[in-house]
Scaffold this motif. Structure first.
Motif, PDB file in Angstrom:
ATOM      1  N   THR A 263      42.151  37.910  37.197  1.00 20.61           N
ATOM      2  CA  THR A 263      42.738  38.368  35.933  1.00 20.61           C
ATOM      3  C   THR A 263      43.177  39.827  35.977  1.00 20.61           C
ATOM      4  N   ALA A 264      42.891  40.522  37.076  1.00 17.36           N
ATOM      5  CA  ALA A 264      43.064  41.976  37.113  1.00 17.36           C
ATOM      6  C   ALA A 264      44.523  42.420  37.064  1.00 17.36           C
ATOM      7  N   LYS A 265      45.444  41.622  37.589  1.00 16.97           N
ATOM      8  CA  LYS A 265      46.847  42.039  37.652  1.00 16.97           C
ATOM      9  C   LYS A 265      47.749  40.930  37.119  1.00 16.97           C
ATOM     10  N   PRO A 266      47.745  40.729  35.796  1.00 14.29           N
ATOM     11  CA  PRO A 266      48.598  39.680  35.231  1.00 14.29           C
ATOM     12  C   PRO A 266      50.072  39.972  35.480  1.00 14.29           C
ATOM     13  N   GLY A 267      50.862  38.900  35.612  1.00 12.06           N
ATOM     14  CA  GLY A 267      52.284  39.076  35.874  1.00 12.06           C
ATOM     15  C   GLY A 267      52.615  39.263  37.339  1.00 12.06           C
ATOM     16  N   THR A 268      51.607  39.063  38.217  1.00 12.86           N
ATOM     17  CA  THR A 268      51.832  39.176  39.663  1.00 12.86           C
ATOM     18  C   THR A 268      51.564  37.825  40.319  1.00 12.86           C
ATOM     19  N   GLU A 269      51.571  37.832  41.644  1.00 14.78           N
ATOM     20  CA  GLU A 269      51.327  36.599  42.396  1.00 14.78           C
ATOM     21  C   GLU A 269      49.957  35.994  42.091  1.00 14.78           C
ATOM     22  N   ARG A 270      49.037  36.803  41.593  1.00 18.99           N
ATOM     23  CA  ARG A 270      47.698  36.295  41.290  1.00 18.99           C
ATOM     24  C   ARG A 270      47.716  35.226  40.192  1.00 18.99           C
ATOM     25  N   ASP A 271      48.757  35.222  39.374  1.00 20.40           N
ATOM     26  CA  ASP A 271      48.825  34.223  38.305  1.00 20.40           C
ATOM     27  C   ASP A 271      48.799  32.802  38.862  1.00 20.40           C
ATOM     28  N   ALA A 272      49.207  32.628  40.125  1.00 22.50           N
ATOM     29  CA  ALA A 272      49.194  31.294  40.729  1.00 22.50           C
ATOM     30  C   ALA A 272      47.776  30.746  40.862  1.00 22.50           C
ATOM     31  N   PHE A 273      46.783  31.623  40.838  1.00 18.26           N
ATOM     32  CA  PHE A 273      45.378  31.206  40.898  1.00 18.26           C
ATOM     33  C   PHE A 273      45.077  30.188  39.807  1.00 18.26           C
ATOM     34  N   TRP A 274      45.611  30.417  38.603  1.00 18.80           N
ATOM     35  CA  TRP A 274      45.276  29.582  37.453  1.00 18.80           C
ATOM     36  C   TRP A 274      45.940  28.211  37.522  1.00 18.80           C
TER      37      TRP A 274
END
Length: 329
Positions: A263-274
């Protein structure tokens, strides 16, 4: 033996063992006739001392992990290696990705420290390799992280708190105890922990919201890019290993470090985690709990930064905690 330790000042937390101690450990594990050809200390971790050890006559090296001396361990981080070992039967969903334990020794008869010998995982740490891939491929990596986190969080346990104990009947008791242990550790090194104690008071006052969590789930505690291995020659980042699962505990998946980092960097590639993990609860009670969890993370970060001698980083945690306290109160 060719021995390559990492040279550190004598006051630093991590302290290498000697070449003679590594030979003694290997003699205990593999037999007195074994000869260590080389031992190279690996610098990725910040708690245990870890070595890649090549044995004469054996084609594949092994990994030796050595815990800090008991007197150097904080109360909130005590016997983490033993906690990891106790977690292994619960981590069966990740068995194909994890190293195999060859031997573990808690007797402290050989070197006065706990140690574990494990098989060597294939691949390269994601923290070193992920940046070599085009950013367009990163979402696939975080989707894999979501799958792994979901598998671990699906495991139900017998109690709340660290896997190896102490155990708690209620989630609120486990969270409050963890906050107080970290605060005690901060006090012990001369750092102001009053803000964290205020959070512990908030947690105690709002115990009903915390105790809405009634089913203990397995939390890896430290699972992120630094604890996974990527395939060496894959065209896209492909996770082939998971390691250093020593901060496992039973509780609310939303309290896990993995969720915090996702959740630390919304709007980045991390959103694919969800996309593979699923969505989080955003009820008022969940938002309150998340604030308490964030304060616990910040307290742990403060302690780690102190251990690493990061004075500016320690200072920054007080501003971060003040923001969380404002939201909680």
């Amino acid at each position: 033996m060719e021995f390559r330790p990492i040279e550190r000042p004598p006051h630093t937390f991590q302290q290498s063992v000697t070449a003679e101690q590594i030979q003694a450990i290997c003699g205990r594990v593999f037999g007195t006739d074994v000869r260590v050809a080389s031992a190279t200390e690996l610098g990725g971790g910040m708690y245990n001392s870890t070595y890649r050890v090549a044995l004469a006559g054996q084609e594949r090296p092994v990994v030796l992990r050595v815990a800090p001396e008991p007197g150097r361990q904080f109360r909130s981080e005590r016997e983490l290696m033993r906690n990891e070992y106790a977690s292994l039967p619960w981590l069966a969903p990740l068995a194909p990705l994890m190293p195999r334990v060859i031997a573990a020794d808690w007797s402290q008869k050989v070197i006065g420290r706990d140690y574990m010998v494990q098989s060597l995982l294939d691949g390269v740490p994601a923290a070193k390799r992920l940046g070599d891939y085009p950013r367009s491929t990163w979402p696939g990596f975080f989707r894999q992280m979501g799958v792994i986190a979901r598998q671990v969080h699906a495991v139900c346990g017998p109690h709340f708190g660290p896997v190896a104990g102490p155990v708690y009947d209620r989630w609120s008791a486990a969270v409050t105890a963890s906050l107080e242990n970290i605060a005690d550790d901060l006090d012990s090194v001369g750092l102001d922990a009053s803000d964290l104690r205020k959070v512990a008071t908030v947690a105690s006052h709002h115990h009903a919201a915390l105790d809405e969590i009634t089913e203990p789930r397995m939390l890896p505690g430290d699972l992120w890019t630094v604890n996974v291995m990527l395939a060496n020659r894959a065209t896209e980042p492909t996770i082939v290993g998971v390691f250093d699962m020593d901060r496992t505990w039973w509780g609310d998946p939303a309290a896990d470090w993995t969720i915090r980092m996702a959740t630390a960097k919304p709007g980045t590639e991390r959103d694919a985690f969800w996309e593979t993990y699923g969505s989080l609860d955003h009820s008022p009670a969940s938002v309150l709990r998340s604030g308490i969890y964030e304060a616990r993370h910040i307290g742990g970060i403060r302690l780690e930064r102190h251990r690493l001698g990061n004075v500016d980083g320690v200072r920054g945690t007080y501003d971060d905690m003040a923001t969380v306290l404002t939201a909680l109160t």
